[in-house]
Design an enzyme around this catalytic site. Structure first.
Site, short mmCIF file in Angstrom:
data_model
loop_
_atom_site.label_atom_id
_atom_site.label_comp_id
_atom_site.label_asym_id
_atom_site.label_seq_id
_atom_site.Cartn_x
_atom_site.Cartn_y
_atom_site.Cartn_z
N GLU A 103 7.14 43.65 -99.48
CA GLU A 103 7.49 45.07 -99.34
C GLU A 103 7.98 45.32 -97.92
OE1 GLU A 103 3.79 46.81 -100.72
OE2 GLU A 103 3.94 45.77 -102.64
N GLU A 131 3.71 54.71 -101.50
CA GLU A 131 4.66 53.77 -102.13
C GLU A 131 6.03 54.30 -101.76
OE1 GLU A 131 4.16 51.03 -103.91
OE2 GLU A 131 2.01 51.14 -104.35
N HIS A 144 1.25 43.79 -98.55
CA HIS A 144 1.99 42.96 -99.50
C HIS A 144 3.28 42.47 -98.84
CE1 HIS A 144 -0.33 45.17 -102.81
NE2 HIS A 144 -0.88 44.00 -102.58
N ARG A 156 3.90 37.99 -102.47
CA ARG A 156 3.12 39.22 -102.33
C ARG A 156 1.81 39.01 -101.56
NH1 ARG A 156 1.63 43.97 -105.52
NH2 ARG A 156 -0.59 44.05 -105.96
N HIS A 199 3.15 50.84 -98.68
CA HIS A 199 3.59 49.90 -99.70
C HIS A 199 4.97 50.31 -100.20
CE1 HIS A 199 -0.34 47.87 -100.50
NE2 HIS A 199 -0.79 48.95 -99.88
ZN LIG Z 1 2.05 46.90 -102.10
#
Ligand SMILES: [Zn+2]
Ligand SMILES: *[C@@H]1O[C@H](CO)[C@@H](O)[C@H](O)[C@H]1NC(C)=O
Ligand SMILES: *[C@@H]1O[C@H](CO)[C@@H](O)[C@H](O)[C@H]1NC(C)=O
Ligand SMILES: *[C@@H]1O[C@H](CO)[C@@H](O)[C@H](O)[C@H]1NC(C)=O
Ligand SMILES: *[C@@H]1O[C@H](CO)[C@@H](O)[C@H](O)[C@H]1NC(C)=O
Ligand SMILES: *[C@@H]1O[C@H](CO)[C@@H](O)[C@H](O)[C@H]1NC(C)=O
Ligand SMILES: *[C@@H]1O[C@H](CO)[C@@H](O)[C@H](O)[C@H]1NC(C)=O
Length: 436
Positions: free
Chosen positions: A199, A397, A196, A254, A323
């Protein structure tokens, strides 16, 4: 060896210009002036439905979590809105007495307070590569070539193909060459960052990890073991077209950049894998930020990586995808609530990794199956990797939990990368022990 890192020209950013410094010129053409980020916590199913309804009418960009279907009762949802839509939403939330808070009053201000070299510093060159800063794509590519040249004992750079816009899909293969007898038996780890685009901490982490590998190989016994016994593939920028676009046009882009129907661009490269394609938690609408694409692996980036990993699935034992943001370590499944067959080993690896993160600066991560810990989603790279037989598949994340969100300041790159490196080493060492 000293290298000069020339900062590239970026269109649409008023780089280094006196006019910008005196306030006449704005980053990204001032497109986020007055934009807000609002955190909503609906407290009943009625509120959930109302919030879903109003969010789909207004042009909101969901930050975390990231699909309308996943706005949940008693769960945080962060939405990014234009100045005008935010008035409508806030008026509604106040009237209906829905629990919410304003995370960011004016997004443009936050962007302009950032200190990234290319965005702000006037110095056009640095004595050495700055790992505590975000870098535009051209600099990352130059850096990869540099690592390939200067650390040929541990680093080998190659390309898996090209992106939609024709950029090479570079990967760094880390690891010491084994004695020929053991050549075919080295197990492998795959790490990708930046699926993405917005990020940015992801690519920063991948670069940090490569730096750590080459600089601590001689001194750190754990890193030495990893490099001697395994190969680690690191793909710092999975989605180079999107990443570039997030520097030049839209900080919050994104998706990939392929042209789709209705004059919309891009596919969510984490919904485009051949696993329960476009079922839960993905959108068929090309204009949505979680658009799954016209068919699985429609994106050249996804197809190239999928082919490579599939070809090497006998060797690759760990798949890691980076991410932001949420502070979580997630494992399969994303697409269903069922537990995976090797749950015990994977859960224990995740649990130790979270402890490893916590040991550095006390930062708390949650961990668990993606479906229950974050939200249901289909077509993700992690589920795909697991389903083709890679026993340890995780999605990280990274920081934070929404205070800065995607705009994590460069001052936090260092602590974030230090704690994350501990977790990656810990998970990787887990592989070298037996889990029964
Ligand atoms: Zn992501
Ligand atoms: C945002 O909207 C309000 C009123 O709706 C207006 O007063 C304000 O100037 C706008 N802010 C920006 C930065 O455009
Ligand atoms: C929604 O959440 C509230 C509080 O979290 C709870 O009292 C209520 O039962 C929930 N409603 C449903 C339908 O799950
Ligand atoms: C809402 O969720 C939080 C954790 O996310 C929990 O601590 C709290 O008890 C929940 N509230 C209700 C009313 O269920
Ligand atoms: C940018 O640098 C200035 C001056 O050093 C500092 O006050 C500010 O907090 C920094 N901003 C961010 C977002 O780190
Ligand atoms: C990396 O270096 C090797 C030589 O050590 C070279 O053969 C290879 O082409 C380089 N990779 C790239 C992408 O330039
Ligand atoms: C992994 O983390 C656990 C829990 O923090 C710790 O006990 C263990 O020593 C770590 N192992 C490595 C190799 O870092």
């Amino acid at each position: 060896m000293e290298l000069t890192w020339r900062v590239s020209q970026l269109i649409h950013l008023c780089l280094f210009s006196q006019t910008w410094l005196s306030g006449y010129c704005h980053l990204y053409n001032n497109r986020y002036a007055g934009d807000k980020v609002v955190r909503i916590i609906p407290q009943s199913d009625d509120e959930v439905n109302e919030v879903k309804n109003i969010c789909s009418q207004l042009q909101v960009d969901l930050w975390q979590p990231s699909t309308f279907g996943n706005i949940l009762n008693n769960t945080t949802t962060d939405v990014h809105l234009s100045n005008t839509s935010s008035e409508t939403l806030l008026t509604y939330l106040r009237r209906a007495n829905v629990k919410h808070s304003i995370l960011v009053q004016n997004l443009q201000n936050v962007i302009e307070q950032q200190n990234h070299s290319t965005l702000r510093r006037k110095r056009r060159s640095l004595p050495k590569y700055d790992y505590e800063d975000y870098h535009p794509l051209e600099e990352i590519v130059k850096w990869m070539h540099h690592m390939n040249r200067t650390h040929s004992n541990l680093v080998h750079m190659f390309s898996l193909g090209t992106s939609y816009e024709g950029r090479p899909l570079y990967v760094l293969k880390l690891g010491a060459k084994p004695s020929s007898a053991k050549k075919s038996s080295k197990r492998e780890v795959w790490i990708d960052c930046g699926i993405h685009a917005r990020e940015w901490i992801g690519p920063a982490f991948c670069q940090w990890f490569v730096k750590e590998a080459v600089t601590t190989y001689k001194t750190d016994p754990v890193m030495r073991k990893i490099m001697d016994l395994l190969y680690v593939y690191v793909m710092p920028v999975f989605n180079p077209d999107g990443y570039h676009y997030s520097w030049t046009h839209d900080r919050f882009w994104r998706k990939t950049r392929s042209k789709m129907r209705f004059n919309c661009y891009g596919v969510d490269a984490n919904r485009n894998w051949k696993v329960k394609f476009c079922e839960e938690g993905a959108s068929f609408n090309p204009c949505d930020s979680t658009y799954c694409g016209p068919y699985p692996e429609s994106e050249p980036e996804v197809k190239a990586v999928a082919q490579f990993i599939h070809k090497r699935r006998k060797f690759i034992k760990i798949y890691l995808s980076f991410h932001a943001y949420a502070q979580m370590i997630l494992y399969p499944y994303s697409y269903q609530y069922d537990a995976i067959p090797n749950y015990k080993c994977v859960e224990s690896a995740a649990h130790k990794a979270v402890q490893a993160i916590n040991s550095a600066y006390g930062i708390r991560y949650r961990h668990g199956p993606a479906a229950t810990t974050l939200y249901l989603s289909s077509g993700s790279s992690m589920d795909w990797a697991y389903d083709i037989g890679i026993p340890y598949a995780f999605a990280f994340e990274l920081r934070d939990t929404g205070y800065y969100g995607f705009l994590l300041p460069d001052g936090l790159i260092r602590p974030t990368c230090i704690e994350t490196t501990l977790a990656v080493k810990n998970i990787t060492m887990h592989l070298l022990r037996k889990c029964r």
